[in-house]
Scaffold this motif. Structure first.
Motif, PDB file in Angstrom:
ATOM      1  N   MET A   1       1.078  -1.196   0.080  1.00 43.49           N
ATOM      2  CA  MET A   1       0.150  -0.029   0.139  1.00 43.49           C
ATOM      3  C   MET A   1       0.855   1.043  -0.015  1.00 43.49           C
ATOM      4  O   MET A   1       1.874   1.495   0.761  1.00 43.49           O
ATOM      5  CB  MET A   1      -0.862   0.046   1.239  1.00 43.49           C
ATOM      6  N   ALA A   2       0.596   2.224  -0.854  1.00 41.48           N
ATOM      7  CA  ALA A   2       1.363   3.487  -1.007  1.00 41.48           C
ATOM      8  C   ALA A   2       1.050   4.478   0.311  1.00 41.48           C
ATOM      9  O   ALA A   2       0.161   4.394   0.690  1.00 41.48           O
ATOM     10  CB  ALA A   2       1.064   4.147  -2.285  1.00 41.48           C
ATOM     11  N   THR A   3       2.059   5.053   0.725  1.00 35.80           N
ATOM     12  CA  THR A   3       2.066   5.930   1.684  1.00 35.80           C
ATOM     13  C   THR A   3       1.331   7.326   1.162  1.00 35.80           C
ATOM     14  O   THR A   3       2.013   7.533   0.111  1.00 35.80           O
ATOM     15  CB  THR A   3       3.423   6.129   2.186  1.00 35.80           C
ATOM     16  N   SER A   4       0.542   7.710   1.945  1.00 37.20           N
ATOM     17  CA  SER A   4       0.059   8.885   1.388  1.00 37.20           C
ATOM     18  C   SER A   4       0.756  10.229   1.728  1.00 37.20           C
ATOM     19  O   SER A   4       1.796  10.176   2.594  1.00 37.20           O
ATOM     20  CB  SER A   4      -1.269   9.187   2.182  1.00 37.20           C
ATOM     21  N   GLN A   5       0.784  11.397   0.974  1.00 36.11           N
ATOM     22  CA  GLN A   5       1.275  12.815   1.380  1.00 36.11           C
ATOM     23  C   GLN A   5       1.360  13.116   2.936  1.00 36.11           C
ATOM     24  O   GLN A   5       2.129  13.217   3.333  1.00 36.11           O
ATOM     25  CB  GLN A   5       0.869  13.806   0.544  1.00 36.11           C
ATOM     26  N   TYR A   6       0.194  12.805   3.314  1.00 36.13           N
ATOM     27  CA  TYR A   6      -0.004  13.338   4.883  1.00 36.13           C
ATOM     28  C   TYR A   6       0.621  12.146   5.681  1.00 36.13           C
ATOM     29  O   TYR A   6       1.226  12.709   6.787  1.00 36.13           O
ATOM     30  CB  TYR A   6      -1.742  12.990   5.127  1.00 36.13           C
ATOM     31  N   ASP A   7       0.450  10.684   5.457  1.00 38.82           N
ATOM     32  CA  ASP A   7       1.354  10.001   6.258  1.00 38.82           C
ATOM     33  C   ASP A   7       2.819  10.170   6.305  1.00 38.82           C
ATOM     34  O   ASP A   7       3.641  10.300   7.402  1.00 38.82           O
ATOM     35  CB  ASP A   7       1.105   8.376   5.747  1.00 38.82           C
ATOM     36  N   GLN A   8       3.280  10.797   5.080  1.00 42.73           N
ATOM     37  CA  GLN A   8       4.613  10.819   4.980  1.00 42.73           C
ATOM     38  C   GLN A   8       5.169  12.143   5.726  1.00 42.73           C
ATOM     39  O   GLN A   8       6.011  12.322   6.572  1.00 42.73           O
ATOM     40  CB  GLN A   8       5.112  11.027   3.435  1.00 42.73           C
ATOM     41  N   PHE A   9       4.062  13.127   5.609  1.00 42.73           N
ATOM     42  CA  PHE A   9       4.188  14.569   6.211  1.00 42.73           C
ATOM     43  C   PHE A   9       4.274  14.309   7.920  1.00 42.73           C
ATOM     44  O   PHE A   9       5.003  14.627   8.677  1.00 42.73           O
ATOM     45  CB  PHE A   9       3.287  15.529   6.006  1.00 42.73           C
ATOM     46  N   LEU A  10       3.507  13.387   8.295  1.00 41.32           N
ATOM     47  CA  LEU A  10       3.332  13.125   9.531  1.00 41.32           C
ATOM     48  C   LEU A  10       4.545  12.298  10.325  1.00 41.32           C
ATOM     49  O   LEU A  10       5.043  12.524  11.442  1.00 41.32           O
ATOM     50  CB  LEU A  10       1.907  12.349  10.351  1.00 41.32           C
TER      51      LEU A  10
ATOM     52  N   ASP B   1      -8.916  22.982   3.982  1.00 35.64           N
ATOM     53  CA  ASP B   1     -10.136  22.080   4.396  1.00 35.64           C
ATOM     54  C   ASP B   1      -9.821  20.632   4.061  1.00 35.64           C
ATOM     55  O   ASP B   1     -10.109  19.603   4.804  1.00 35.64           O
ATOM     56  CB  ASP B   1     -11.347  22.542   3.808  1.00 35.64           C
ATOM     57  N   ALA B   2      -8.842  20.188   3.018  1.00 37.99           N
ATOM     58  CA  ALA B   2      -8.578  19.121   2.591  1.00 37.99           C
ATOM     59  C   ALA B   2      -7.728  18.378   3.542  1.00 37.99           C
ATOM     60  O   ALA B   2      -7.530  17.135   4.026  1.00 37.99           O
ATOM     61  CB  ALA B   2      -8.012  18.717   1.395  1.00 37.99           C
ATOM     62  N   PHE B   3      -6.792  19.267   4.086  1.00 30.24           N
ATOM     63  CA  PHE B   3      -5.488  18.692   5.063  1.00 30.24           C
ATOM     64  C   PHE B   3      -6.219  18.307   6.395  1.00 30.24           C
ATOM     65  O   PHE B   3      -6.193  17.195   6.944  1.00 30.24           O
ATOM     66  CB  PHE B   3      -4.689  19.835   5.416  1.00 30.24           C
ATOM     67  N   TRP B   4      -7.528  19.396   6.897  1.00 31.84           N
ATOM     68  CA  TRP B   4      -8.057  18.823   8.076  1.00 31.84           C
ATOM     69  C   TRP B   4      -9.072  17.836   8.168  1.00 31.84           C
ATOM     70  O   TRP B   4      -8.954  16.850   8.881  1.00 31.84           O
ATOM     71  CB  TRP B   4      -8.936  19.929   8.706  1.00 31.84           C
ATOM     72  N   ALA B   5      -9.585  17.485   6.794  1.00 27.41           N
ATOM     73  CA  ALA B   5     -10.245  16.284   6.533  1.00 27.41           C
ATOM     74  C   ALA B   5      -9.426  15.105   6.882  1.00 27.41           C
ATOM     75  O   ALA B   5      -9.874  14.152   7.305  1.00 27.41           O
ATOM     76  CB  ALA B   5     -11.025  16.438   5.309  1.00 27.41           C
TER      77      ALA B   5
ATOM     78  N   GLN C   1      -9.458  11.820   9.695  1.00 31.43           N
ATOM     79  CA  GLN C   1      -9.761  10.752   9.306  1.00 31.43           C
ATOM     80  C   GLN C   1      -8.403   9.880  10.161  1.00 31.43           C
ATOM     81  O   GLN C   1      -8.516   8.849  10.552  1.00 31.43           O
ATOM     82  CB  GLN C   1      -9.390  10.182   7.879  1.00 31.43           C
ATOM     83  N   LYS C   2      -7.267  10.518  10.440  1.00 32.21           N
ATOM     84  CA  LYS C   2      -6.147   9.983  11.280  1.00 32.21           C
ATOM     85  C   LYS C   2      -6.271  10.350  12.755  1.00 32.21           C
ATOM     86  O   LYS C   2      -5.460  10.130  13.453  1.00 32.21           O
ATOM     87  CB  LYS C   2      -4.832  10.545  10.756  1.00 32.21           C
ATOM     88  N   ARG C   3      -7.464  10.863  13.060  1.00 32.26           N
ATOM     89  CA  ARG C   3      -8.001  10.945  14.442  1.00 32.26           C
ATOM     90  C   ARG C   3      -7.036  12.280  15.266  1.00 32.26           C
ATOM     91  O   ARG C   3      -6.799  12.101  16.318  1.00 32.26           O
ATOM     92  CB  ARG C   3      -8.063   9.692  15.414  1.00 32.26           C
ATOM     93  N   ILE C   4      -6.469  13.308  14.422  1.00 27.08           N
ATOM     94  CA  ILE C   4      -5.809  14.331  14.717  1.00 27.08           C
ATOM     95  C   ILE C   4      -6.835  15.340  14.707  1.00 27.08           C
ATOM     96  O   ILE C   4      -7.158  15.665  13.553  1.00 27.08           O
ATOM     97  CB  ILE C   4      -4.763  14.507  14.029  1.00 27.08           C
TER      98      ILE C   4
END
Length: 87
Positions: free
Chosen positions: A1-10, A50-54, A58-61
């Motif tokens: 499974m590919a890592t999302s941009q948000y996962d990589q950022f976190l 708004d996309a970032f916070w959505a 989803q990641k419970r942050i």
């Protein structure tokens, strides 16, 4: 499974804060600011807030209760760009 941009950022730009009540936890503006700094440094296009916070929800942050602190080059870039008098 590919890592999302948000996962990589976190993974690359944040870490759990040692104390959830400490001043080192990131607020709403700071977390998005570190994200935009991370995008600049990683040559990624930042998504709208708004996309970032959505994605964070989803990641419970949640804004104001992140229990995260900033780290790495994105943290340095964010601090220097937010407080130009530091340099």
């Amino acid at each position: 499974m590919a890592t999302s941009q948000y996962d990589q950022f976190l993974q690359e730009a944040t870490a759990p804060a040692p104390d959830a009540g400490s001043d080192s936890v990131l607020g709403r503006d700071s977390l998005y600011g570190v994200y935009t700094s991370w995008c600049l440094l990683s040559q990624s296009v930042p998504r709208p807030e708004d996309a970032f916070w959505a994605a964070m929800r989803q990641k419970r942050i949640r804004p104001g209760r992140t229990r995260l602190r900033m780290k790495g080059p994105a943290a340095a870039d964010y601090i220097l760009s937010s407080y130009p008098g530091v340099v």
